[in-house]
Design a protein around this motif. Structure first.
Motif, PDB file in Angstrom:
ATOM      1  N   UNK A  89     -33.861 -36.265 -18.428  1.00  5.00           N
ATOM      2  CA  UNK A  89     -33.199 -34.986 -18.148  1.00  5.00           C
ATOM      3  C   UNK A  89     -33.933 -34.234 -17.044  1.00  5.00           C
ATOM      4  N   UNK A  90     -35.259 -34.212 -17.109  1.00  2.39           N
ATOM      5  CA  UNK A  90     -36.052 -33.460 -16.132  1.00  2.39           C
ATOM      6  C   UNK A  90     -35.939 -34.051 -14.739  1.00  2.39           C
ATOM      7  N   UNK A  91     -36.002 -35.380 -14.622  1.00  2.00           N
ATOM      8  CA  UNK A  91     -35.976 -35.962 -13.282  1.00  2.00           C
ATOM      9  C   UNK A  91     -34.571 -35.899 -12.677  1.00  2.00           C
ATOM     10  N   UNK A  92     -33.530 -35.957 -13.509  1.00  2.00           N
ATOM     11  CA  UNK A  92     -32.170 -35.754 -12.997  1.00  2.00           C
ATOM     12  C   UNK A  92     -32.005 -34.321 -12.509  1.00  2.00           C
ATOM     13  N   UNK A  93     -32.569 -33.366 -13.245  1.00  2.00           N
ATOM     14  CA  UNK A  93     -32.529 -31.960 -12.807  1.00  2.00           C
ATOM     15  C   UNK A  93     -33.247 -31.787 -11.476  1.00  2.00           C
ATOM     16  N   UNK A  94     -34.381 -32.491 -11.323  1.00  2.00           N
ATOM     17  CA  UNK A  94     -35.112 -32.447 -10.053  1.00  2.00           C
ATOM     18  C   UNK A  94     -34.259 -33.022  -8.926  1.00  2.00           C
ATOM     19  N   UNK A  95     -33.556 -34.118  -9.204  1.00  2.00           N
ATOM     20  CA  UNK A  95     -32.692 -34.713  -8.191  1.00  2.00           C
ATOM     21  C   UNK A  95     -31.578 -33.769  -7.762  1.00  2.00           C
TER      22      UNK A  95
ATOM     23  N   UNK B  33     -33.163 -46.284 -19.555  1.00  2.00           N
ATOM     24  CA  UNK B  33     -33.189 -44.909 -20.017  1.00  2.00           C
ATOM     25  C   UNK B  33     -32.173 -44.713 -21.140  1.00  2.00           C
ATOM     26  N   UNK B  34     -32.415 -43.743 -22.010  1.00  2.00           N
ATOM     27  CA  UNK B  34     -31.423 -43.428 -23.045  1.00  2.00           C
ATOM     28  C   UNK B  34     -30.237 -42.665 -22.447  1.00  2.00           C
ATOM     29  N   UNK B  35     -29.182 -42.516 -23.187  1.00  2.00           N
ATOM     30  CA  UNK B  35     -28.015 -41.737 -22.763  1.00  2.00           C
ATOM     31  C   UNK B  35     -28.237 -40.281 -23.160  1.00  2.00           C
ATOM     32  N   UNK B  36     -28.067 -39.377 -22.225  1.00  2.00           N
ATOM     33  CA  UNK B  36     -28.237 -37.947 -22.508  1.00  2.00           C
ATOM     34  C   UNK B  36     -26.985 -37.421 -23.206  1.00  2.00           C
ATOM     35  N   UNK B  37     -27.120 -36.896 -24.403  1.00  2.00           N
ATOM     36  CA  UNK B  37     -25.935 -36.372 -25.105  1.00  2.00           C
ATOM     37  C   UNK B  37     -25.446 -35.068 -24.486  1.00  2.00           C
ATOM     38  N   UNK B  38     -24.180 -34.782 -24.693  1.00  2.00           N
ATOM     39  CA  UNK B  38     -23.609 -33.531 -24.198  1.00  2.00           C
ATOM     40  C   UNK B  38     -24.347 -32.337 -24.797  1.00  2.00           C
TER      41      UNK B  38
END
Length: 296
Positions: free
Chosen positions: A80-86, A277-282
């Motif tokens: 979640x954090x690295x996707x937010x950074x992207x 990576x795991x799937x990020x839940x809604x």
């Protein structure tokens, strides 16, 4: 070291272009028909410098959270954090790319802006370059502003000097290096970054400090806009046109730097299947024990 308050001169530069004697018919808020980009792109009601330092601080924050989450074996929070950074890197890239398009509009696309012929051997007058360099120097009363380990500084609303250090930006490179090592990719492979099909594997230059590169690119970027500002004040159209060329180039360079970070995030989160990576839940949010983002 970059004083990001200098960013706030950019909208004023384009306003001066619009109001200057030879462009007195141009209205700053007008858009060209058929062109999605105009100089109204920069008519913000907030400080560009403050916005930049907030977004960069947020970018570094999410990379720090990603690394901490991995140490705690919380791969969901790390993803979640690295996707937010992207997402933030993409936002920063889009801003500087939009700025490049504004410059192109002023130079070529908008017929209301007329520029003289400038020969290839033309050089911007030295007095403009010297004055611009002097204007960008950090003032002595900024205390530790002379520290070469600092990347950016600005004043908070309370008047306090705040900074971002160069090494804090390098956390971005360290993050990708460690992720690559986790799947058996060596630094040598990342440095060469070309695969057997002559395709770029890793987008960031891992042989050099990202903080140093960002400082260099921002220094050139702000310098080109300061030269442009001075050329407009001096009614020197040739110097203004050449300064615009530099503004376009350096806007493009910074846009690409942040786009490379976004591309690297996409590689390690989606494109390279060696990463799992795991799937990020809604509706997922970072666990409460992680620090709160200070720059929202």
């Amino acid at each position: 070291m970059i004083d990001v308050r200098k960013m706030d001169v950019i909208p004023k530069v384009f306003q001066c272009l619009a109001k200057s004697r030879w462009l007195q018919q141009t209205k700053i808020g007008d858009k060209d028909e058929g062109d999605d980009c105009s100089i109204s792109f920069l008519n913000y009601d907030f400080s560009l410098g403050e916005n930049l330092q907030n977004e960069l601080a947020n970018l570094i924050f999410y990379f720090d959270v990603h690394r901490r989450a991995l140490k705690e074996n919380d791969r969901l929070a790390a993803l979640f954090a690295i996707i937010s950074a992207g997402d933030l890197a993409q936002k920063l890239s889009d801003f500087f790319d939009g700025l490049k398009e504004v410059v192109l509009s002023v130079m070529h696309r908008d017929p209301r802006f007329a520029w003289p012929f400038v020969p290839e051997e033309y050089q911007i007058p030295q007095h403009l370059l010297t004055t611009a360099a002097d204007a960008l120097k950090c003032m002595a009363d900024l205390g530790n502003a002379a520290n070469r380990d600092l990347l950016m500084l600005w004043k908070s609303p309370a008047g306090k000097i705040e900074v971002i250090e160069k090494h804090s930006v390098d956390v971005i490179q360290r993050t990708f290096v460690e992720l690559a090592e986790s799947i058996g990719v060596s630094r040598e492979e990342m440095d060469n970054n070309i695969n057997e099909n002559d395709q770029i594997e890793w987008c960031i230059e891992y042989r050099y400090s990202l903080g140093e590169q960002l400082e260099k690119d921002f220094g050139r970027f702000l310098f080109s806009f300061e030269v442009l500002r001075l050329a407009i004040l001096k009614n020197d159209q040739s110097a203004a046109y050449v300064a615009l060329l530099d503004c376009r180039l350096h806007s493009h360079d910074i846009s690409n730097l942040f786009l490379n970070i976004k591309d690297e995030v996409d590689k390690v989160t989606v494109l390279d299947k060696r990463f799992s990576w795991p799937v990020i839940p809604n509706g997922y949010q970072l666990p409460e024990h992680f620090p709160i983002n200070p720059r929202r």
